[in-house]
Design a protein around this motif. Sequence first.
Motif, PDB file in Angstrom:
ATOM      1  N   ARG A 120       1.076  -0.619   0.300  1.00 22.84           N
ATOM      2  CA  ARG A 120      -0.043   0.019   0.116  1.00 22.84           C
ATOM      3  C   ARG A 120       1.142   1.215   0.053  1.00 22.84           C
ATOM      4  O   ARG A 120       0.334   2.562  -0.558  1.00 22.84           O
ATOM      5  CB  ARG A 120      -0.872  -0.072   1.499  1.00 22.84           C
ATOM      6  N   GLN A 129       1.259   4.091  -2.825  1.00 21.64           N
ATOM      7  CA  GLN A 129       1.547   5.170  -2.811  1.00 21.64           C
ATOM      8  C   GLN A 129       1.917   6.690  -3.024  1.00 21.64           C
ATOM      9  O   GLN A 129       1.602   6.857  -4.034  1.00 21.64           O
ATOM     10  CB  GLN A 129       0.757   5.857  -1.362  1.00 21.64           C
ATOM     11  N   LYS A 178       1.837   6.556  -6.931  1.00 26.69           N
ATOM     12  CA  LYS A 178       1.281   7.914  -7.779  1.00 26.69           C
ATOM     13  C   LYS A 178       1.113   9.038  -7.595  1.00 26.69           C
ATOM     14  O   LYS A 178       1.646   9.738  -8.054  1.00 26.69           O
ATOM     15  CB  LYS A 178      -0.238   7.237  -5.609  1.00 26.69           C
TER      16      LYS A 178
END
Length: 480
Positions: A62, A66, A69
């Motif tokens: 995760r 992030q 991104k």
Amino acid sequence: MRITPIHILLVLAAACVPALCGSGEQPVLQPEAPAETRSRFAALDDVRLLANGLLQLGQSLREFVQKTKGQINDILQKINIFDRSFYQLSVLASEIKEEEEELKKTTVVLKANNDEIKGLSVEINSKVDNILQEKSRLQDKVEGLEEKLSNLSHGLVTSEQMAEINSLREVIHNQDQSITELLKAVREQSDQLNYQRVQLKTLEEKLTVNTLAQETIERMPETYNNEAPTLTPYLTSSFTSTNAMMNLPLDCSDLFNGGERISGLYVIKPTGAEPFMAFCDMSKDHGATVIQRRNDGSVNFDQIWEKYENGFGDFQGEFWLGLRKIHSLAAQGNSVLHIELEDWKQDRRSIEYRFNFNGPESNYTIHLTHLSGELPDPMSNHSGMMFSTKDRDNDNLQGFNCAQDYTGGWWYNACGDTNLNGRYFHMRPKGRSDRKRGIQWRPGRRASYSLKFTQISVYPVSSPSAISTTSASSEAGVFQ
């Protein structure tokens, strides 16, 4: 086999029954737990370990997603900025091309008018020559008639002779008026022809400027992606075997004192240094060694320390002589730093400083004392500063690299009001962050303005008393 809570409760109950039922009897050793039960507990521990590992792996994935991104968003933003800049350049190039086409059409029309005017001028000159010849013939006739009149002065003049004389006089008067009018028309045609020539010359100059601007815009991405060419290095190898090195001039001032008056490239050898090529400016009452010139944006000045130390660019265009060579010139003593600037309104001014320059051990620290000139003096705020580049931060602003943000190596303070090695802009950028990266000479808190031309040169003086200090001009303008 799947282990359920019911299985676990049954095992715990089986383990507790002997303890609850035993009342005074000696404890009986229970048989060892079956291998199947132990394997079930071991499998449960493995499942817990596996679950914890999967949770940690999921959390890491995760965080990685992030972070990825965020990086992708930054890249997309940079791509959007590049697309907008490229689009603006494309629009500007198309506008310049359209204007160039219109100028070409106007030039063709003006050339056609010029040819027509030349034809009319030739025709008028021919008519004027014919009229002058006819006037000469008439004057001959008049002289003949006057001679006849003088011969007949003793007799009576007939009415026919008087009529002929009057008619000839009237013809001569009319011819004189015609000649005057034709001469006036010739002068008007000549003035119009001169005006057309001036217009043609102006249009040709404008067309040349637009073509140059378009070529510069087209090669701008290539210019700022490529490294600047390195200047000619020291000439040690070509002179050590001859006696020519003994007769080389110390600098451009030495050449000027020897009678040289043509600006251009020369080989010089400052005291204690190896000989090298330098551009000499002989246009004033002394010879000056040019150490920097900006005039068209053809060279990228956003270079690393090594480039600034050794020099880069093209002597016939834009260049930086090199910190090592500048230090060898200043080390000879009594040096004057002459800075000449020009804005986009062709307003050219200059300023001079007493100039001392430390060597590489102190990162080429500069020491300036204002002497004279027509410019305001923001450069004194940079006196005592070390030279900085994007890969060697020596400015006074902690946690910030002025050379990297403002582009170009310079003696930054924090970051200061001047940077003559910034990016060359042919047109005023819209963004404030872009404008501050230009070629700056900004006194006080005035808005950023990128200059059109800069030239920095060095020359020696005979003694410190030979220079008197004056104040800067108080006229309004870009430099105030």
